[in-house]
Design a protein around this motif. Sequence first.
Motif, PDB file in Angstrom:
ATOM      1  N   ASN A 185       2.022   5.794   5.628  1.00 51.75           N
ATOM      2  CA  ASN A 185       2.404   4.940   4.504  1.00 51.75           C
ATOM      3  C   ASN A 185       2.483   3.493   4.955  1.00 51.75           C
ATOM      4  O   ASN A 185       2.984   3.195   6.049  1.00 51.75           O
ATOM      5  N   LEU A 186       1.992   2.604   4.104  1.00 58.08           N
ATOM      6  CA  LEU A 186       1.942   1.180   4.410  1.00 58.08           C
ATOM      7  C   LEU A 186       2.624   0.397   3.296  1.00 58.08           C
ATOM      8  O   LEU A 186       2.451   0.686   2.116  1.00 58.08           O
ATOM      9  N   ASN A 187       3.393  -0.593   3.705  1.00 47.02           N
ATOM     10  CA  ASN A 187       3.998  -1.538   2.772  1.00 47.02           C
ATOM     11  C   ASN A 187       3.883  -2.910   3.419  1.00 47.02           C
ATOM     12  O   ASN A 187       4.456  -3.141   4.489  1.00 47.02           O
ATOM     13  N   ALA A 188       3.129  -3.806   2.795  1.00 46.54           N
ATOM     14  CA  ALA A 188       2.871  -5.091   3.426  1.00 46.54           C
ATOM     15  C   ALA A 188       2.855  -6.202   2.396  1.00 46.54           C
ATOM     16  O   ALA A 188       2.497  -6.006   1.235  1.00 46.54           O
ATOM     17  N   THR A 189       3.246  -7.388   2.854  1.00 48.21           N
ATOM     18  CA  THR A 189       3.076  -8.599   2.066  1.00 48.21           C
ATOM     19  C   THR A 189       2.312  -9.608   2.912  1.00 48.21           C
ATOM     20  O   THR A 189       2.491  -9.680   4.133  1.00 48.21           O
ATOM     21  N   ARG A 196       1.225  -8.223  -2.421  1.00 54.30           N
ATOM     22  CA  ARG A 196       1.888  -7.060  -1.848  1.00 54.30           C
ATOM     23  C   ARG A 196       0.951  -5.864  -1.900  1.00 54.30           C
ATOM     24  O   ARG A 196       0.306  -5.593  -2.922  1.00 54.30           O
ATOM     25  N   ARG A 198       0.736  -1.700  -1.113  1.00 53.34           N
ATOM     26  CA  ARG A 198       1.371  -0.430  -0.788  1.00 53.34           C
ATOM     27  C   ARG A 198       0.298   0.644  -0.766  1.00 53.34           C
ATOM     28  O   ARG A 198      -0.528   0.728  -1.677  1.00 53.34           O
ATOM     29  N   ASN A 200      -1.181   4.685   1.009  1.00 56.19           N
ATOM     30  CA  ASN A 200      -0.927   5.980   1.619  1.00 56.19           C
ATOM     31  C   ASN A 200      -2.247   6.568   2.084  1.00 56.19           C
ATOM     32  O   ASN A 200      -3.252   6.517   1.366  1.00 56.19           O
ATOM     33  N   ARG A 212      -2.001   0.377  -4.014  1.00 60.16           N
ATOM     34  CA  ARG A 212      -1.649  -0.504  -5.131  1.00 60.16           C
ATOM     35  C   ARG A 212      -1.473  -1.907  -4.576  1.00 60.16           C
ATOM     36  O   ARG A 212      -0.742  -2.108  -3.590  1.00 60.16           O
TER      37      ARG A 212
END
Length: 269
Positions: A185-189, A196, A198, A200, A212
């Motif tokens: 899982n990735l969450n980046a800005t 942003r 997000r 998977n 997304r």
Amino acid sequence: PYYDLNISLKNGNILKISDTFRDSPSFGGYIDSNFRLYGIPDDIRATGLFEARGFSLEGYFVDKVTGKAIYEKGKFSFSDVKMKRKESLMKINGIISLDKKFLFFAEGESINLPDMISNNLNLPSAVIQNPSFKAVLLKNIKIKGEGSFEKPYIEMVADISGGPLKTGAIGAGRLVLKLEEKELNLNATILDQKLRIRGNVRLTEHLPWSARIDIYPSRYDFLIESFLKDVPDDLLISLSGTIIAEGDNDHISASANIDRTHIFLYGIG
């Protein structure tokens, strides 16, 4: 009998050495080392310094590894380890046991993102060669991991400092990656918090993924540069909206909801 030996090793085959330990993880490469081997046959221990070249562990390759290692009671402990891959350097401390369980902590000051990608992920060449992807620099990296090779849990946090592109820069941001078993899982800005991402990825044969992207009002000229060789110097693209995409190694589908678009090109816009 009790053994107490000082041993020097030059250009040793790591695979052959690791094969002497029953159920050892799959290591590879070549090693120089000075170490002490001691203990009784049922409780052999070793400690020493090492330098490995072309090192690999379960399919992940690095150019060079140096550090201190201790072996006792079925566990390898590593300290003051420096791992170099291309131009990137990580410092690591950790434990790997013969039953393929591990615990480690790693940190790095400045790392090029493509340098960290595992060889066995087989990411599409379009991703690896993408100028935006290649320009990403990670700073103040902290990584911790535990579990087993079959069921790992690894978490990484880092600051993003995007490298320069012809039409601008990726800008500052934040990256959080979590790997739990075969799910990444990735969450980046990026772009100074104006974009942003997000996502998977399932690390299986076909690499199914979803993403997304939330786009806040800003310039996104670099997105065009990522796909075109010749980009006009005066190109300016400003937009906001949302992109949702999914796919695998063979397919991709995406939908976009763009709230606002402004394009300036050749003096017109």
